[in-house]
Structures are given as C-alpha cells and as structure tokens.
Scaffold this motif. Structure first.
Motif, PDB file in Angstrom:
ATOM      1  N   PRO A 253       0.833  -1.200   0.000  1.00  0.00           N
ATOM      2  CA  PRO A 253       0.000   0.000   0.000  1.00  0.00           C
ATOM      3  C   PRO A 253       0.869   1.253   0.000  1.00  0.00           C
ATOM      4  O   PRO A 253       1.991   1.227   0.483  1.00  0.00           O
ATOM      5  N   GLY A 257      -0.274   6.184   5.262  1.00  0.00           N
ATOM      6  CA  GLY A 257      -0.964   5.156   6.028  1.00  0.00           C
ATOM      7  C   GLY A 257      -0.541   3.744   5.646  1.00  0.00           C
ATOM      8  O   GLY A 257      -1.131   2.760   6.118  1.00  0.00           O
ATOM      9  N   ALA A 258       0.491   3.611   4.804  1.00  0.00           N
ATOM     10  CA  ALA A 258       0.852   2.300   4.260  1.00  0.00           C
ATOM     11  C   ALA A 258       1.217   1.298   5.354  1.00  0.00           C
ATOM     12  O   ALA A 258       0.804   0.135   5.313  1.00  0.00           O
ATOM     13  N   VAL A 260       0.321   1.329   8.469  1.00  0.00           N
ATOM     14  CA  VAL A 260      -0.897   0.992   9.215  1.00  0.00           C
ATOM     15  C   VAL A 260      -1.645  -0.131   8.492  1.00  0.00           C
ATOM     16  O   VAL A 260      -2.074  -1.114   9.106  1.00  0.00           O
ATOM     17  N   GLU A 261      -1.760   0.019   7.174  1.00  0.00           N
ATOM     18  CA  GLU A 261      -2.467  -1.000   6.386  1.00  0.00           C
ATOM     19  C   GLU A 261      -1.768  -2.357   6.490  1.00  0.00           C
ATOM     20  O   GLU A 261      -2.409  -3.395   6.662  1.00  0.00           O
ATOM     21  N   LEU A 262      -0.430  -2.339   6.376  1.00  0.00           N
ATOM     22  CA  LEU A 262       0.311  -3.597   6.460  1.00  0.00           C
ATOM     23  C   LEU A 262       0.101  -4.266   7.823  1.00  0.00           C
ATOM     24  O   LEU A 262      -0.073  -5.479   7.904  1.00  0.00           O
ATOM     25  N   ARG A 264      -2.445  -3.863   9.787  1.00  0.00           N
ATOM     26  CA  ARG A 264      -3.832  -4.348   9.860  1.00  0.00           C
ATOM     27  C   ARG A 264      -3.939  -5.684   9.148  1.00  0.00           C
ATOM     28  O   ARG A 264      -4.510  -6.645   9.676  1.00  0.00           O
ATOM     29  N   GLU A 265      -3.369  -5.758   7.936  1.00  0.00           N
ATOM     30  CA  GLU A 265      -3.428  -7.011   7.175  1.00  0.00           C
ATOM     31  C   GLU A 265      -2.737  -8.145   7.931  1.00  0.00           C
ATOM     32  O   GLU A 265      -3.150  -9.294   7.855  1.00  0.00           O
ATOM     33  N   LEU A 269      -2.227  -4.791  14.311  1.00  0.00           N
ATOM     34  CA  LEU A 269      -2.392  -3.342  14.463  1.00  0.00           C
ATOM     35  C   LEU A 269      -2.740  -2.939  15.890  1.00  0.00           C
ATOM     36  O   LEU A 269      -2.572  -1.792  16.280  1.00  0.00           O
TER      37      LEU A 269
ATOM     38  N   GLY B 369      -5.124   6.459  10.376  1.00  0.00           N
ATOM     39  CA  GLY B 369      -6.146   5.471  10.041  1.00  0.00           C
ATOM     40  C   GLY B 369      -6.027   4.181  10.835  1.00  0.00           C
ATOM     41  O   GLY B 369      -6.733   3.211  10.570  1.00  0.00           O
ATOM     42  N   GLY B 370      -5.132   4.156  11.805  1.00  0.00           N
ATOM     43  CA  GLY B 370      -4.907   2.918  12.563  1.00  0.00           C
ATOM     44  C   GLY B 370      -5.739   2.823  13.817  1.00  0.00           C
ATOM     45  O   GLY B 370      -6.310   3.793  14.268  1.00  0.00           O
TER      46      GLY B 370
END
Lengths: 396, 370
Positions: A253, A257-258, A260-262, A264-265, A269, B369-370
């Motif tokens: 991503p 926010g990349a 954060v996305e990683l 989460r995946e 997180l 966004g976390g």
C-alpha cells in the motif's frame, strides 16, 4: 526575449517535433533511443541553453533554461536542461582539450555514445583517492591496468570516465589523472556483480593492457582529483534520492498510512509496541519531506541550508527502520521469499537493499564526516597518508 | 500566506525579540528566577507584553496583534532558546480556550487582559492521571444556585502562583465544560509542586465546593479544550525546537573549541558523528514545529496530524539533543554551573506537558487510520 515569447517558441517547437507516442522506456547508461530527436533539440539550442552559442547553447540565463525544461517536462520530452544535468557533457566541457571536447560533447548531448563511471576499486571505496589502477604513458597513449567495481552500464558503454594513478611518488591526491577510456577494446572485461539482493545492477571491470589516447585526458596530467570533484558534484545534483522502495510493488500500500495498512493485514495493528514503531517510521518519512521542502524554500530566499546534506542520513535511517518494522509485522512469514510471498519479498528485499543507500555513494559514516567538517566546521581527523608518497601508503 | 506579518515584518519582530531576550533573559537571569518562588519575572513579562508577545493570537479588536500560530511558534523558538521563565504557555492555552468558546461577551471581557499581559492565566485541566485527555479530567461541576460548584483535583497546573485568572476544565452533567474561578476563592487549595525543571511553576489544585462561573455553552465542550491543547502543543513544539537548536549550537561550538590529545574534540569521529546526527534532529524539529504551526494557521485538514507529529518529534529531539549534549561536553556539563542540565531539565519537562511523546505517537497512528 521575454519569458512569454520563449515559452511560446518552445511550445511551438515541441508541437512540431515531439510526438509523445515516441516515448519508450529510457535507459540511463546505454546509447539513447531518442538520438534523432536529441539532435534536433541540440540544433534548436534547447539542450544546453546557458552555454555559449558556439557550443550549442543560446547564452540564456538559468531561469530561462528552467522554463525550457518545464515545457519539455510537461509533454514528457527528453533532452532539455543538459547544462544542469548531463554529468558527462559538463565534465568534458570543463576539462577536455578543445579538439576532444568538440568531438565528444555533441555525442554526449545527443546520446550517441553510452557512458559509465570507472572510479571505485576493491581497495578504494570511501577512500577514492587510494585508487591503484595505473595509467602509464607510452608515446601518444596511456597503457591502463587495474580493476574497477560498482560500474553501472559497463557492458554497453562506449566510454568510461576513469580515474587512474599516473604518479606513484607523490601524495595520493596529486598523482591521479582523469580519462575518457574507450570501452570497446580487447583489454576490457566486464563481469556482472551479483549483489546481496540477488540482483546484478553493477559490474566489475577488469582492465588489462587497455589503451587510452593521451588526447582523452581531462584536465592536466596528475590533476585528475579536481576534475573528479567537478564530476562528483554533477553526479550528486543529478542523483538526488536514488533510494528504491520495495521490489514487488504489488503487495505494497502507498501513502503515509501504508504501514498501518500492512499491520492491519498482518493482524497486529492492536499491538501498542508496533503502533509506536509505525508512528516513528512514518514520522521520519514525513519529516524528511518537510525538511526537503524547507531547504528548497530557504534556497529560494537565498539562504543556504544545512538540510541539503542530511537527506542521505535521513533516508538510510528510514529504510533500515522500515525494513525492521516490516519484518516485525510479518513474523515467521519473513522466512519466505518469491512471487507467492510478496510481503515477505518486500520486507526481505528492503532489509538488504537499505544498504544501497547507507553504503552507496559514500557510507553514512563518511557522510557524517562531511556534515561535521563542511557544514558544522569541525576539524578533520589527521590524515597520515595525505603528505607521504602514495607508493608508501598502506591500503587494501 | 500563513501569518498576517510579511516576511520582513516577521524578521524584524523576531530580531527585536532576540535583542530583548539577550538583554533581559540571560543565563544569570534564568538562574536567579529558579531560586525565587513562582519563578515569574514580572519585568521580563512586562517587556514581552509591550512587544505584543502574549497577544500574538488575540485579534486586534481585542487588543492583540492577531499574528496567528505561525508567528507564535517562531516567537516560542526564541523564548525556548533562552529558557525564558514566562507564563506564555498557559496564556496561549487560556487564549485559545476563550477564543474557542466563540462567545463575544466573554472574549471582550477576558482577551484584552490576556493580550496586554496584565492577566496571567492558569488553566486547571488534567487530573492526577495527567494524560491531558477528557477521561483524565478529575474536577466535577454541579449547578448550585445561580452558578456552579466545583469539587475534585487538578494536577500539574502551570503558573498558578502568578495567575490572576483561573480557568477550570471540569466534568458537568452535560459533558466537559469550561469554568472561571476567582483567584483565592473559598474551598480552593493550591499546593505548589517541587518541579525537576526549576524554572517551572507547577501546582496541584484541590477544589471543595468552589463557586464557579460557567463560560461554555450547554453540551460537551471537550472539542474546544482539545483545540486549545493543540494550540499549546504548537507553542510547546516551538519552544522545544528553539531549545534544541540552541543546545546543538553551543555543543558543536564547544566541540570546535575544546582541545584534548592536542586537537579539537570535534575532530574525533566519535564526537563528529554524534553532531551530524543531532543536526538531523535539530533541523527536523524545526521543520516539524513550523509545519504544524503553518498547517494550523492555514486551517489545513491535516493540521491535527501535523501537530501530533510535531509534538513527539520535537519532544524527542529536545530530550535526545540535551542528553547527548551533556555526554559530548564531558565533565564540565556534569557541573551545576554549566547550562546543559538546565536545558535537559526543560526538555524532560516539555516531553510530559500536554501529553507524553508515546501518547502523541498513539494519536498520530489513529490519525493515519490505525
């Protein structure tokens, strides 16, 4: 000529001569696929607008040159602004004999010859002035022997910008000469150099009884160190940020926010420690952008900025820390690699390729010396090899 | 762009502020104030007030310069560079609280005094949990007669000894609300705290049936408090960035001057490399603080995120720089007479006030966004 007139002229010229569909994947080292277009750019005076007319320029101001660059960039056309960016042509312009200059510079500006850099050696990395490749004068040419390393584009280059030792009985900086070495000759062997990333972007170049015409000497005999400084300055101004991101590109991503996305995946997180790390790495990235923006603004106001020297250190820290964090997010998945494991591939690649930034172009440690000495005015360490004949210097 | 002052006006303003501070806020002055109760330099405050520093945020209609957060941040860099002991931080937060209410009558009554420095405000905000969050507010407000009564505790209140205006953030039945309490009101106990940063006036305040006037409209007012805290964080970031740069400068200066083993200690790579790393810290802190202030001045959508970033980046840069500074100096900086520890004390204090670095990092991740 007013700026408006210049812009109108360039736009008209581009409309008549440039077709965006001609755009191909450009190679930075080999001969240019745009040769015929670049010849037109040079003839129109757009390649090196600030140079004098007899050398293909139009004696324009740097500001006018940038207007031309902007118009070229707007339509994706190559070839403008080479008076700022073309390392090879600028070095030749500054130091080649008039005869060699007139022969080589047009070829460099039109991409008619491919180029490579023959500076580093296995025994002369950060300490570049310790080169041991030798060039010995024989009549009207030099015989060259030695080994170079970290050479991009060596296999397709027509010339290499070479530093070689021409006097062994003087201190190390005073016995180096700078040449345009023809690469297509029997004495030159190019071998791809396999990197820790399992890629091969560079080569080793073995030079055994190769020859370079004395006419291809840039600057005075044994005056190559100064020529090298000019060339390095152009290289730095062009390189900017040479750091590459993760390899796969697919699984990654983008944006602030990349990470954060990683996380989460990866289902981590909610780990407070990981959240703190994400904040830190992301902050460093944003701070680097802010620093660069502030440096630019200060430069515009006419004040020089110490920030310019910090980009490499900042980038090294970001890349290494991001690699650690991505590995932390993955856990045992980072044991794997290959196209079926793009996130592991990214993290593992980054953890190795971060060294490209923290070692390449002078290690971070050398960069800290440069900042300390040139920006902060701290004295140099005593250098025991600065005054003794190079023959007596221990290296390797 | 981001301030009502032109670049030339800003330079001139900062130049005269620097001159005033060089003259009236020397290290000797700071050390003298450390020994005095309240640590308040009324004369320095009066001179800063003449220049308009307390009223930088206040609109001209209420007697201020209306210069906005970007200029405030630059002024804070200068104040931070000399460790100026002033009630500027609580003035900023009080001003932003009053402005956030959007009540013209309250503004007309309180802002002129804040702008000209005659009002020194203290803001009772966080409870003993000291997180500067809505949850850690530990004063309860209940209606009584025509007014309100307050009960509970506020912790780490800044500048209470010198204050002649006390604003209290309390939990009312309808949510977080802002109250005004008269100085020396009955039922209120101010207990000065022994602060590690000896330029800092810190107190706990206890409330037992203290009469108060409610300033905020009905409904939950935490958003106003958070905005005022963010303004305070921008000011604090400026102070930290200015302090970081000053410490960096005198430390590299010492590395050039101090000779051991026959050469300047800055010629040793062990010192030189620390200096290079600190340059990155120092410049990044300045970028972060100025960016946050400009984002706030411009009303940018990402201003709160930029403020979180500046809050922890500047706090951490200041602590690291002051700590490394002592190490780079060696023995001389382990002595009380050397100023390095004064900056370390300030840096450590600033890293806790208005929320810790860790808390600001957590807020930043949420904003990502976390």
């Amino acid at each position: 000529m007013t700026d408006e007139e210049l812009i109108a002229e360039v736009r008209g010229w581009l409309a008549a001569n440039w077709n965006p569909r001609d755009k191909v994947q450009a190679e930075s080292f080999g001969r240019s696929p745009y040769q015929s277009f670049l010849e037109k750019v040079l003839a129109a005076g757009y390649a090196v607008p600030s140079w004098p007319k007899e050398l293909g320029g139009r004696a324009m101001t740097p500001a006018q040159g940038r207007l031309i660059e902007r118009e070229f960039a707007a339509v994706g056309a190559p070839g403008a602004g080479q008076d700022r960016h073309n390392l090879w042509a600028n070095t030749a312009l500054a130091y080649a004999t008039p005869e060699f200059r007139d022969e080589i510079v047009p070829k460099l500006l039109t991409g008619a010859v491919g180029m490579c850099l023959l500076y580093s050696e296995p025994g002369a990395g950060s300490d570049l002035a310790a080169v041991r490749t030798r060039a010995d004068l024989e009549g009207d040419r030099f015989r060259v022997n030695g080994q170079k390393v970290w050479t991009s584009g060596a296999a397709i280059a027509d010339y290499g910008m070479l530093i070689a030792r021409t006097d062994w009985d003087v201190p190390k900086h005073l016995g180096i000469s700078f040449f345009f070495l023809p690469m297509k000759q029997p004495g030159i062997e190019v071998r791809p150099l396999r990197q820790i990333t399992d890629e091969a972007h560079f080569n080793e170049v073995f030079i055994t009884d190769a020859f370079v015409p004395a006419a291809n000497l840039l600057g005075p005999l044994n005056g190559g160190w100064k020529v090298l400084q000019t060339a390095l300055a152009y290289e730095r101004s062009v390189m900017g940020d040479a750091a590459r991101g993760p390899r796969s590109g697919k699984g990654s991503p983008k944006g602030d926010g990349a990470l954060v996305e990683l996380a989460r995946e990866a289902g981590v997180l909610d780990d407070p420690l990981i959240r703190q790390e994400i904040a830190q790495v992301t902050a460093w990235k944003i701070l680097n952008r802010m620093n660069n923006a502030r440096a630019k603004a200060e430069l515009k106001r006419g004040t020089s900025s110490p920030i310019m020297s910090l980009g490499k250190l900042a980038m090294s820290r970001i890349l290494h820390q991001e690699a650690r964090l991505r590995t932390l997010l993955l856990g045992a998945d980072s044991l794997l690699e290959g196209p079926d494991h793009p996130r592991a591939e990214d993290a593992n690649f980054l953890s190795l390729n971060a060294y490209f930034t923290s070692i390449g172009g002078g290690t971070d440690q050398i960069q800290r010396n440069i900042i300390g000495e040139r920006v902060l005015g701290l004295p140099k360490e005593p250098e025991i090899d600065r005054t003794m004949p190079f023959r007596e210097v221990r290296s390797g | 762009m981001t301030s009502s002052l032109s670049a030339e006006e800003l330079d001139a303003f900062l130049e005269s502020l620097k001159r005033l501070l060089a003259d009236r806020c020397t290290e000797g002055d700071v050390r003298r104030l450390m020994e005095q109760p309240g640590h308040h330099d009324a004369d320095l405050w009066a001179r800063l007030s003449e220049m308009g520093v307390p009223g930088l945020l206040v609109e001209p209609a209420h007697g201020g310069l209306g210069a906005g957060p970007a200029v405030l941040e630059r002024a804070m860099e200068e104040l931070g560079a000399v460790l100026a002991p002033t009630p500027i931080l609580s003035t900023v937060i009080a001003t932003a609280l009053v402005q956030g209410l959007g009540d013209e009558a309250v503004s007309a009554r309180l802002l002129p005094g804040l702008a000209d420095g005659s009002t020194i405000a203290a803001v009772a905000l966080t409870g003993p949990a000291a997180k500067w969050t809505a949850e850690s507010v530990a004063v309860a407000a209940i209606p009584e007669g025509n007014g309100w009564r307050l009960d509970g505790k506020a912790a780490f209140v800044l500048h209470a000894s010198a204050a002649n205006l006390l604003l209290v953030v309390a939990r009312a039945p309808d949510g977080i609300a802002l109250f005004e309490v008269e100085a020396g009101a009955k039922g209120m106990s101010v207990a000065p705290l022994p602060a590690f940063d000896r330029t800092l006036d810190l107190a706990d305040i206890g409330f037992e049936g203290v009469a108060a006037v409610r300033l905020s409209a009905p409904g939950d007012g935490w958003a106003v408090v958070e905005q005022a805290l963010d303004m305070g964080r921008v000011a604090l970031a400026g102070e930290q960035a200015g302090g970081t740069r000053r410490v960096f400068e005198f430390t590299t200066g010492y590395a050039r001057d101090r000779h051991q083993f026959g050469r300047a200690i800055g010629s040793f790579q062990a010192i030189k490399h620390m200096a290079a790393d600190l340059l990155l810290e120092s410049e990044s802190a300045i970028s972060a603080a100025r960016h946050a202030a400009e984002a706030l001045a411009d009303g940018a959508a990402d201003a709160p995120q930029s403020i979180s970033l500046a809050a922890f980046a500047c706090a951490d840069a200041y602590v690291r720089t002051t700590a490394d500074s002592i190490q780079m100096h060696g023995g001389i900086a382990f002595t009380w007479v050397h100023p390095a520890h004064l900056y370390l004390r300030r840096a450590r204090a600033d890293a806790q006030l208005l929320g810790s670095s860790a808390a600001m990092r957590e807020r930043f991740v949420q904003q990502l966004g976390g």
